[in-house]
Design a protein around this motif. Sequence first.
Motif, PDB file in Angstrom:
ATOM      1  N   VAL A 109       0.804  -1.210   0.000  1.00  0.00           N
ATOM      2  CA  VAL A 109       0.000   0.000   0.000  1.00  0.00           C
ATOM      3  C   VAL A 109       0.843   1.268   0.000  1.00  0.00           C
ATOM      4  O   VAL A 109       0.453   2.292  -0.583  1.00  0.00           O
ATOM      5  CB  VAL A 109      -0.975  -0.021   1.203  1.00  0.00           C
ATOM      6  N   LEU A 110       2.039   1.247   0.625  1.00  0.00           N
ATOM      7  CA  LEU A 110       2.872   2.448   0.698  1.00  0.00           C
ATOM      8  C   LEU A 110       3.935   2.507  -0.395  1.00  0.00           C
ATOM      9  O   LEU A 110       4.722   3.463  -0.427  1.00  0.00           O
ATOM     10  CB  LEU A 110       3.549   2.543   2.070  1.00  0.00           C
ATOM     11  N   ARG A 111       3.932   1.520  -1.271  1.00  0.00           N
ATOM     12  CA  ARG A 111       4.863   1.589  -2.390  1.00  0.00           C
ATOM     13  C   ARG A 111       4.418   2.699  -3.355  1.00  0.00           C
ATOM     14  O   ARG A 111       3.238   2.847  -3.638  1.00  0.00           O
ATOM     15  CB  ARG A 111       4.932   0.257  -3.128  1.00  0.00           C
ATOM     16  N   ASP A 112       5.381   3.449  -3.840  1.00  0.00           N
ATOM     17  CA  ASP A 112       5.127   4.521  -4.805  1.00  0.00           C
ATOM     18  C   ASP A 112       4.188   5.597  -4.255  1.00  0.00           C
ATOM     19  O   ASP A 112       3.505   6.286  -5.014  1.00  0.00           O
ATOM     20  CB  ASP A 112       4.556   3.962  -6.112  1.00  0.00           C
ATOM     21  N   VAL A 113       4.144   5.709  -2.934  1.00  0.00           N
ATOM     22  CA  VAL A 113       3.439   6.830  -2.305  1.00  0.00           C
ATOM     23  C   VAL A 113       4.486   7.887  -1.964  1.00  0.00           C
ATOM     24  O   VAL A 113       5.425   7.623  -1.208  1.00  0.00           O
ATOM     25  CB  VAL A 113       2.676   6.388  -1.047  1.00  0.00           C
ATOM     26  N   MET A 114       4.352   9.064  -2.531  1.00  0.00           N
ATOM     27  CA  MET A 114       5.360  10.116  -2.386  1.00  0.00           C
ATOM     28  C   MET A 114       4.784  11.301  -1.622  1.00  0.00           C
ATOM     29  O   MET A 114       3.618  11.657  -1.805  1.00  0.00           O
ATOM     30  CB  MET A 114       5.850  10.568  -3.767  1.00  0.00           C
ATOM     31  N   TYR A 115       5.624  11.870  -0.791  1.00  0.00           N
ATOM     32  CA  TYR A 115       5.251  13.048   0.008  1.00  0.00           C
ATOM     33  C   TYR A 115       6.331  14.103  -0.204  1.00  0.00           C
ATOM     34  O   TYR A 115       7.525  13.848   0.002  1.00  0.00           O
ATOM     35  CB  TYR A 115       5.140  12.678   1.486  1.00  0.00           C
TER      36      TYR A 115
ATOM     37  N   ALA B  86       1.361   6.901  -6.873  1.00  0.00           N
ATOM     38  CA  ALA B  86       1.784   6.668  -8.255  1.00  0.00           C
ATOM     39  C   ALA B  86       1.708   5.188  -8.616  1.00  0.00           C
ATOM     40  O   ALA B  86       2.657   4.612  -9.143  1.00  0.00           O
ATOM     41  CB  ALA B  86       3.192   7.197  -8.463  1.00  0.00           C
ATOM     42  N   LYS B  87       0.570   4.556  -8.354  1.00  0.00           N
ATOM     43  CA  LYS B  87       0.388   3.145  -8.714  1.00  0.00           C
ATOM     44  C   LYS B  87      -1.093   2.867  -8.886  1.00  0.00           C
ATOM     45  O   LYS B  87      -1.960   3.706  -8.585  1.00  0.00           O
ATOM     46  CB  LYS B  87       0.982   2.233  -7.638  1.00  0.00           C
ATOM     47  N   VAL B  88      -1.403   1.668  -9.375  1.00  0.00           N
ATOM     48  CA  VAL B  88      -2.790   1.286  -9.630  1.00  0.00           C
ATOM     49  C   VAL B  88      -3.521   0.964  -8.331  1.00  0.00           C
ATOM     50  O   VAL B  88      -4.711   1.261  -8.181  1.00  0.00           O
ATOM     51  CB  VAL B  88      -2.837   0.081 -10.595  1.00  0.00           C
ATOM     52  N   LEU B  89      -2.817   0.360  -7.384  1.00  0.00           N
ATOM     53  CA  LEU B  89      -3.463  -0.056  -6.135  1.00  0.00           C
ATOM     54  C   LEU B  89      -3.880   1.168  -5.325  1.00  0.00           C
ATOM     55  O   LEU B  89      -3.046   2.022  -4.999  1.00  0.00           O
ATOM     56  CB  LEU B  89      -2.496  -0.913  -5.311  1.00  0.00           C
ATOM     57  N   PRO B  90      -5.154   1.313  -4.978  1.00  0.00           N
ATOM     58  CA  PRO B  90      -5.594   2.475  -4.184  1.00  0.00           C
ATOM     59  C   PRO B  90      -5.049   2.415  -2.758  1.00  0.00           C
ATOM     60  O   PRO B  90      -4.669   1.354  -2.255  1.00  0.00           O
ATOM     61  CB  PRO B  90      -7.124   2.374  -4.201  1.00  0.00           C
TER      62      PRO B  90
ATOM     63  N   ARG C 113      -7.033   7.498  -4.575  1.00  0.00           N
ATOM     64  CA  ARG C 113      -7.328   6.563  -5.654  1.00  0.00           C
ATOM     65  C   ARG C 113      -6.058   6.269  -6.430  1.00  0.00           C
ATOM     66  O   ARG C 113      -4.995   6.774  -6.113  1.00  0.00           O
ATOM     67  CB  ARG C 113      -8.402   7.162  -6.573  1.00  0.00           C
ATOM     68  N   TRP C 114      -6.169   5.456  -7.465  1.00  0.00           N
ATOM     69  CA  TRP C 114      -5.008   5.153  -8.295  1.00  0.00           C
ATOM     70  C   TRP C 114      -4.539   6.411  -9.011  1.00  0.00           C
ATOM     71  O   TRP C 114      -5.320   7.182  -9.556  1.00  0.00           O
ATOM     72  CB  TRP C 114      -5.349   4.028  -9.283  1.00  0.00           C
TER      73      TRP C 114
END
Length: 418
Positions: free
Chosen positions: A46-52, A76-80, A119-120
């Motif tokens: 879930v936290l992959r490709d989540v950028m802050y 920045a991914k498909v998984l919400p 969302r994605w």
Amino acid sequence: MFNQRWISLCILMTLLGLVVGRPGLLVLPIFLLMTIAAGRWWNGRVLRDVMYRRRIARTRVFPGETVDIEVQVENAKVLPVPWLRVEDEWPLDVLPTNQALGPSHKRDMGNLTHVFALRWYERIRRPYTLLADRRGVYGLGPTRLYSGDVFGLFQTERVIDEQDFLIVYPRIFTLAELKLPSKEPFGDTRARHRLFEDPSRTMGARDFQPGDSFRHVHWPATARHQQLQTRVYEPTTTLTAVICLNVATFPRPWEGILPELFEHAIVVAASLAAHAVEHRYSVGLISNGAVPRSDQPIRVMPGRSPDQLTRILELLAAITGYVTMPMGRFLLRASPALPWGATLVVVTPVVTDELLASIIQLRLAGRHMVLVSLAKEAPPDLYGVVTHHLPDADWPLATAHDPIAQPNIFAHWREETA
């Protein structure tokens, strides 16, 4: 919510269904196991490709100015991301004007907390405005991200160690506001039109004449000519000022620190450095204080580069009240590395006998000394030393001040350094 009892319950129900031969009893444990597996898989990604990110409009400001900051979070991914809690550590001395900070376990820090559902490939921005009211170097971050699966069974955490820094310069006052003479605050400036001799650069020798100092005798040339010879030094017309800041506010540093008096000394040092730059001095800074995470005194050799004032103000923004050594001893150790024709401007909140003795010793050695005392009692008159007394009760330092509005160097300087 999840713990090992869920799996134990599923296994028990599966065994019970197999023993009694009732396939209907297998539906629930299989569904729970699939839910647990899906939740664990989701939680791990879930936290992959989540950028802050933080986008700061300006990283260097003066007290009283505001800074616009935009906080941006992106999936920045498909998984919400069903839920995301962000805890960003911000200093309490630079508070946002439109948001309250939550408590933090760190001193003088608070947490800027956000809660999102992404969302994605969704990106969310939040604008904030910081009020820079106190001198200092402030770090924003690190940041902690909390999230989990859509079922609420698992939770994961990620720490982003990257920090953004905001530098708040000391307040700058004109010499008139500090009640210093705006004309020749460093003594007689007629030296602008006469030549100094720099003893660090020898250009030759000549015959010894009555009145010459024996310290300038050129002994190798004397041996060759069998007659006393005097060194001839290269001349220089550059006016040089070195601000010598004493961070001690008590005669004995272990007695503590007076924060207001300490800040006043920094303001005076910054104002004198700015005045010297405005009048085309070659300016330097030395101090027996240190910056955070360092125990070494501050030394900035004199220079006239465009970023010299910026460097000095940045060090004065970061300086702490940690005393590396007594100011009198520090002056004697630092002076040999300073240019011979430099004016040493000693800014001190407290005047001790050791400091006065060091100033007199340097003056007798040929140094041009200026003493700026912030102590309540006026310092004694020292022969050949320009003395200024600035008791803090007479200053307008507690009032709001806009250095850019003054008709001095700062409007032009900020345009050059923008």
